[in-house]
Design a protein around this motif. Structure first.
Motif, PDB file in Angstrom:
ATOM      1  N   ILE A 119       6.600   8.640  15.730  1.00 50.20           N
ATOM      2  CA  ILE A 119       6.117   7.437  16.401  1.00 50.20           C
ATOM      3  C   ILE A 119       4.595   7.453  16.407  1.00 50.20           C
ATOM      4  CG2 ILE A 119       6.247   6.050  18.507  1.00 50.20           C
ATOM      5  CD1 ILE A 119       8.781   7.536  19.217  1.00 50.20           C
ATOM      6  N   ARG A 120       3.988   6.302  16.073  1.00 54.04           N
ATOM      7  CA  ARG A 120       2.538   6.244  15.967  1.00 54.04           C
ATOM      8  C   ARG A 120       1.996   4.964  16.588  1.00 54.04           C
ATOM      9  NH1 ARG A 120       2.850   6.820   9.403  1.00 54.04           N
ATOM     10  NH2 ARG A 120       4.317   8.569   9.338  1.00 54.04           N
ATOM     11  N   LEU A 121       0.870   5.103  17.261  1.00 53.93           N
ATOM     12  CA  LEU A 121       0.055   3.944  17.629  1.00 53.93           C
ATOM     13  C   LEU A 121      -0.949   3.784  16.497  1.00 53.93           C
ATOM     14  CD1 LEU A 121      -0.651   4.371  21.450  1.00 53.93           C
ATOM     15  CD2 LEU A 121       0.719   2.606  20.349  1.00 53.93           C
ATOM     16  N   GLU A 122      -0.884   2.684  15.800  1.00 55.53           N
ATOM     17  CA  GLU A 122      -1.611   2.571  14.548  1.00 55.53           C
ATOM     18  C   GLU A 122      -2.452   1.302  14.492  1.00 55.53           C
ATOM     19  OE1 GLU A 122       0.115   4.079  10.602  1.00 55.53           O
ATOM     20  OE2 GLU A 122       0.490   1.925  10.543  1.00 55.53           O
ATOM     21  N   HIS A 123      -3.677   1.440  13.984  1.00 55.48           N
ATOM     22  CA  HIS A 123      -4.546   0.304  13.700  1.00 55.48           C
ATOM     23  C   HIS A 123      -4.483   0.031  12.197  1.00 55.48           C
ATOM     24  CE1 HIS A 123      -6.540   0.234  17.659  1.00 55.48           C
ATOM     25  NE2 HIS A 123      -6.366   1.543  17.624  1.00 55.48           N
ATOM     26  N   ALA A 124      -4.267  -1.222  11.845  1.00 53.89           N
ATOM     27  CA  ALA A 124      -4.222  -1.610  10.430  1.00 53.89           C
ATOM     28  C   ALA A 124      -5.292  -2.665  10.173  1.00 53.89           C
ATOM     29  CB  ALA A 124      -2.845  -2.159  10.072  1.00 53.89           C
ATOM     30  N   ARG A 125      -5.963  -2.520   9.032  1.00 58.24           N
ATOM     31  CA  ARG A 125      -7.021  -3.462   8.682  1.00 58.24           C
ATOM     32  C   ARG A 125      -6.905  -3.788   7.184  1.00 58.24           C
ATOM     33  NH1 ARG A 125     -10.696  -0.807  10.492  1.00 58.24           N
ATOM     34  NH2 ARG A 125     -11.419  -1.956  12.319  1.00 58.24           N
ATOM     35  N   TRP A 126      -6.834  -5.079   6.871  1.00 54.30           N
ATOM     36  CA  TRP A 126      -6.839  -5.530   5.487  1.00 54.30           C
ATOM     37  C   TRP A 126      -8.100  -6.360   5.251  1.00 54.30           C
ATOM     38  CZ3 TRP A 126      -2.301  -5.639   8.408  1.00 54.30           C
ATOM     39  CH2 TRP A 126      -1.253  -4.850   7.921  1.00 54.30           C
ATOM     40  N   SER A 127      -8.880  -5.989   4.269  1.00 53.92           N
ATOM     41  CA  SER A 127     -10.142  -6.683   3.993  1.00 53.92           C
ATOM     42  C   SER A 127      -9.932  -7.972   3.212  1.00 53.92           C
ATOM     43  CB  SER A 127     -11.091  -5.756   3.230  1.00 53.92           C
ATOM     44  OG  SER A 127     -10.507  -5.356   2.000  1.00 53.92           O
ATOM     45  N   CYS A 128      -8.756  -8.125   2.590  1.00 53.55           N
ATOM     46  CA  CYS A 128      -8.449  -9.342   1.850  1.00 53.55           C
ATOM     47  C   CYS A 128      -6.937  -9.543   1.838  1.00 53.55           C
ATOM     48  CB  CYS A 128      -9.000  -9.269   0.420  1.00 53.55           C
ATOM     49  SG  CYS A 128      -8.314  -7.915  -0.549  1.00 53.55           S
ATOM     50  N   SER A 129      -6.509 -10.702   1.408  1.00 51.09           N
ATOM     51  CA  SER A 129      -5.083 -10.995   1.382  1.00 51.09           C
ATOM     52  C   SER A 129      -4.408 -10.247   0.231  1.00 51.09           C
ATOM     53  CB  SER A 129      -4.855 -12.500   1.242  1.00 51.09           C
ATOM     54  OG  SER A 129      -5.425 -12.968   0.030  1.00 51.09           O
ATOM     55  N   GLY A 130      -3.107 -10.065   0.353  1.00 52.77           N
ATOM     56  CA  GLY A 130      -2.372  -9.362  -0.684  1.00 52.77           C
ATOM     57  C   GLY A 130      -0.898  -9.258  -0.342  1.00 52.77           C
ATOM     58  N   THR A 131      -0.163  -8.562  -1.193  1.00 59.27           N
ATOM     59  CA  THR A 131       1.272  -8.339  -0.997  1.00 59.27           C
ATOM     60  C   THR A 131       1.569  -6.871  -1.261  1.00 59.27           C
ATOM     61  OG1 THR A 131       1.665 -10.574  -1.822  1.00 59.27           O
ATOM     62  CG2 THR A 131       3.581  -9.154  -1.598  1.00 59.27           C
ATOM     63  N   ALA A 132       2.476  -6.316  -0.488  1.00 53.89           N
ATOM     64  CA  ALA A 132       2.787  -4.889  -0.608  1.00 53.89           C
ATOM     65  C   ALA A 132       4.285  -4.668  -0.452  1.00 53.89           C
ATOM     66  CB  ALA A 132       2.032  -4.092   0.445  1.00 53.89           C
ATOM     67  N   SER A 133       4.772  -3.602  -1.059  1.00 55.79           N
ATOM     68  CA  SER A 133       6.159  -3.183  -0.847  1.00 55.79           C
ATOM     69  C   SER A 133       6.148  -2.008   0.125  1.00 55.79           C
ATOM     70  CB  SER A 133       6.817  -2.769  -2.169  1.00 55.79           C
ATOM     71  OG  SER A 133       6.185  -1.621  -2.702  1.00 55.79           O
ATOM     72  N   VAL A 134       7.151  -1.959   0.992  1.00 54.58           N
ATOM     73  CA  VAL A 134       7.253  -0.914   2.008  1.00 54.58           C
ATOM     74  C   VAL A 134       8.595  -0.223   1.847  1.00 54.58           C
ATOM     75  CG1 VAL A 134       7.241  -0.400   4.474  1.00 54.58           C
ATOM     76  CG2 VAL A 134       5.823  -2.261   3.590  1.00 54.58           C
ATOM     77  N   GLU A 135       8.563   1.093   1.599  1.00 55.82           N
ATOM     78  CA  GLU A 135       9.779   1.888   1.447  1.00 55.82           C
ATOM     79  C   GLU A 135       9.770   3.003   2.485  1.00 55.82           C
ATOM     80  OE1 GLU A 135      12.041   4.713  -1.878  1.00 55.82           O
ATOM     81  OE2 GLU A 135      10.044   3.906  -2.251  1.00 55.82           O
ATOM     82  N   ILE A 136      10.869   3.149   3.224  1.00 53.99           N
ATOM     83  CA  ILE A 136      10.912   4.172   4.278  1.00 53.99           C
ATOM     84  C   ILE A 136      12.038   5.182   4.072  1.00 53.99           C
ATOM     85  CG2 ILE A 136       9.744   2.852   6.064  1.00 53.99           C
ATOM     86  CD1 ILE A 136      12.460   1.968   7.080  1.00 53.99           C
ATOM     87  N   ARG A 137      12.658   5.154   2.899  1.00 54.02           N
ATOM     88  CA  ARG A 137      13.664   6.131   2.492  1.00 54.02           C
ATOM     89  C   ARG A 137      14.803   6.250   3.494  1.00 54.02           C
ATOM     90  NH1 ARG A 137       8.663   8.506   1.119  1.00 54.02           N
ATOM     91  NH2 ARG A 137       8.318   8.553  -1.130  1.00 54.02           N
ATOM     92  N   ASN A 138      14.983   7.416   4.118  1.00 52.20           N
ATOM     93  CA  ASN A 138      16.164   7.663   4.947  1.00 52.20           C
ATOM     94  C   ASN A 138      15.998   7.284   6.412  1.00 52.20           C
ATOM     95  OD1 ASN A 138      17.558   8.790   2.745  1.00 52.20           O
ATOM     96  ND2 ASN A 138      16.588  10.777   3.076  1.00 52.20           N
ATOM     97  N   SER A 139      14.862   6.763   6.774  1.00 52.44           N
ATOM     98  CA  SER A 139      14.603   6.414   8.165  1.00 52.44           C
ATOM     99  C   SER A 139      14.701   4.907   8.374  1.00 52.44           C
ATOM    100  CB  SER A 139      13.201   6.885   8.565  1.00 52.44           C
ATOM    101  OG  SER A 139      13.053   8.265   8.353  1.00 52.44           O
ATOM    102  N   CYS A 140      14.826   4.521   9.629  1.00 52.50           N
ATOM    103  CA  CYS A 140      14.693   3.122  10.013  1.00 52.50           C
ATOM    104  C   CYS A 140      13.318   2.938  10.646  1.00 52.50           C
ATOM    105  CB  CYS A 140      15.774   2.733  11.022  1.00 52.50           C
ATOM    106  SG  CYS A 140      17.455   2.729  10.355  1.00 52.50           S
TER     107      CYS A 140
END
Length: 301
Positions: free
Chosen positions: A30-51
């Motif tokens: 579990i993480r408290l996370e800051h995310a910053r994107w400098s420009c627009s885009g698209t990404a794929s997210v894979e988390i394998r065996n976890s939810c």
């Protein structure tokens, strides 16, 4: 736990992710996370065996990103178009998730958890295949939101027995998600295992401690099984004998109690189910490799 595999494919600049606080144990990350994107885009997210379940958090110095900055979809689930992401987002394992973002900043609680490693949840069948749908992109559940907010507070400022408290919260969250998306199917004993309900009843009595009658006959009666079948089914379900599980439960309780300096060693012994301090010290040293006093000094140190 397997980390999140995040890959940008429509932008040269990937997101910048900074972890403010985290809590990790077997079964969850579990993480408290800051995310910053400098420009627009698209990404794929894979988390394998976890939810993964995410709660977007308010922050004075962070732009929370309106719906046009936070879009997503599951690949191959009949979702051709990106949908707005809500404050609550759930991604089950085994799914391919795509994120479309704008130039924005966010703060969020990110929970990765493996249901097969969270205590009693291992007794359930967690078949997420073909169940991913767009309602997961914007969960409307005040209960889940409150539970995740409590998790965020625990990660930011861990308290007494924080790992145990966190596991209890995650167990409750996982069960609520199951009711919402997987229905009420149970594992039954057709495969020579206890059902989830039977396992929960046994663990509830064992975890209750010395005040409860822990005879095999009583446990078997509650589960509506013969004594021998109960023992065999419990080991098939958990990989442990009932005796081993009960001893491990007492040790875990004792270790948690030893963190409280106000309790004498003999008080910890009685509350953990031992008849006297000497028997407790001998069993504790055999299981942990330290005397209760040595363990307390190391833990507090």
């Amino acid at each position: 736990m397997n980390p999140i595999n995040y890959s940008e494919y429509e932008s040269e600049h990937s997101g910048d992710f900074q972890t403010e606080a985290s809590l990790y144990q077997k079964g969850f990350d579990i993480r408290l996370e800051h995310a910053r994107w400098s420009c627009s885009g698209t990404a794929s997210v894979e988390i394998r065996n976890s939810c993964l379940i995410r709660l977007r958090l308010p922050a004075d110095d962070f732009n929370q990103g309106e719906s046009e900055h936070n879009l997503g979809r599951f690949s191959g689930r009949g979702m051709r178009h990106f949908k707005p992401l809500g404050q609550l987002l759930f991604i089950p394992h085994g799914t391919e998730f795509h994120l479309k973002h704008g130039a924005c900043q966010q703060k969020a609680l990110i929970c990765l958890f493996d249901t097969a490693a969270l205590g009693a949840l291992a007794a359930y069948h967690w078949n997420w295949e073909e169940c991913a749908n767009e309602s997961m992109l914007n969960l409307q559940s005040p209960y889940l939101q409150a539970s995740l907010q409590r998790l965020a507070e625990e990660v930011a400022a861990p308290g007494f027995a924080s790992e145990l408290h966190t596991e209890c919260l995650l167990t409750s969250i996982a069960l609520d998600l199951r009711r919402e998306f997987l229905g009420t199917q149970d594992s039954g004993d057709a495969a020579g295992k206890l059902s989830a309900r039977q396992l929960a009843l046994v663990r509830e009595l064992v975890d209750a401690g010395p005040a409860e009658d822990l005879s095999l006959q009583r446990l078997a009666d509650i589960c509506a099984l013969p004594v021998r079948k109960l023992s065999v089914y419990f080991k098939n379900t958990t990989g442990k004998t009932l005796r081993h599980y009960a001893a491990q439960t007492r040790m875990n309780k004792a270790m948690a109690l030893l963190a409280d300096q106000r309790l004498l060693i003999k008080q910890v012994a009685y509350q953990s189910g031992f008849q006297n301090a000497a028997a407790f010290s001998a069993a504790f040293r055999k299981a942990v490799g330290l005397t209760p006093e040595e363990f307390r000094r190391q833990r507090l140190g």
